[in-house]
Design an enzyme around this catalytic site. Structure first.
Site, mmCIF file in Angstrom:
data_model
loop_
_atom_site.group_PDB
_atom_site.id
_atom_site.type_symbol
_atom_site.label_atom_id
_atom_site.label_comp_id
_atom_site.label_asym_id
_atom_site.label_seq_id
_atom_site.Cartn_x
_atom_site.Cartn_y
_atom_site.Cartn_z
ATOM 1 N N CYS A 9 -101.742 -29.290 -94.787
ATOM 2 C CA CYS A 9 -100.825 -29.451 -95.922
ATOM 3 C C CYS A 9 -101.533 -28.912 -97.169
ATOM 4 O O CYS A 9 -102.532 -28.211 -97.054
ATOM 5 C CB CYS A 9 -100.363 -30.901 -96.079
ATOM 6 N N ARG A 53 -99.735 -35.754 -96.275
ATOM 7 C CA ARG A 53 -99.038 -35.440 -95.033
ATOM 8 C C ARG A 53 -99.977 -35.150 -93.872
ATOM 9 O O ARG A 53 -99.815 -35.712 -92.781
ATOM 10 C CB ARG A 53 -98.095 -34.248 -95.243
ATOM 11 N N ASP A 75 -93.324 -33.103 -99.509
ATOM 12 C CA ASP A 75 -94.549 -33.676 -100.055
ATOM 13 C C ASP A 75 -94.192 -34.978 -100.770
ATOM 14 O O ASP A 75 -93.471 -34.958 -101.768
ATOM 15 C CB ASP A 75 -95.203 -32.699 -101.027
#
Length: 154
Positions: free
Chosen positions: A7, A13, A120
């Site tokens: 990420c 994440r 996100d």
């Protein structure tokens, strides 16, 4: 088999994805995560990621953020990206088609017809982290089943 989750900052994440997938696989498999930027290098996962993971009996307390390196393309068999920007950044680092073929969006394994990007949650609240957890858990179930099936047929 070695799998890398990717990420942006490697604090929300990808640590969740790493922890979730690791909890579904035996120790014969290596699962790690990284970010496309080094801004959070050495930091723990976001406290909300840690909390949501713990709520599902997944421990990511020992995680420390790190940026992706060109060596990762040699060391890992698969690189799962959380969104299109991560995917583009990763593909731009691949030295050849073989390395590029290792890179994909994690939600592509679901073939659900929905958005294939994991949002996100950084600027959101705990419920946003929970939604991300659920998306990643569903994708990691598919990945784990495929990996376990393939390792038994080899």
């Amino acid at each position: 088999m070695k799998i890398l989750m990717l990420c942006l900052g490697n604090i929300c994440r990808s640590p969740l994805a790493e922890g979730i997938l690791r909890s579904k696989l035996s120790s014969d498999f290596e699962v790690d995560s990284a970010g496309t930027i080094s801004m959070h290098e050495g930091e723990k996962a976001d406290k909300r990621s840690i909390k949501v993971a713990a709520n599902h009996h997944v421990d990511i307390n020992e995680h420390r953020s790190r940026p992706i390196t060109t060596k990762d393309f040699e060391n890992f068999d698969r690189i799962y990206c959380m969104d299109l920007h991560n995917l583009q950044d990763a593909l731009s680092m691949a030295k050849n088609n073989e390395q590029g073929a290792k890179v994909s969006l994690i939600l592509d394994v679901l073939n659900s017809g929905k958005s294939n990007e994991v949002p996100d949650p950084y600027w959101g609240d705990l419920s946003d982290f929970e939604k991300v957890y659920q998306m990643l858990d569903e994708a990691c179930n598919v990945i784990a089943k495929e990996i376990n099936f393939n390792s038994k047929t080899i």
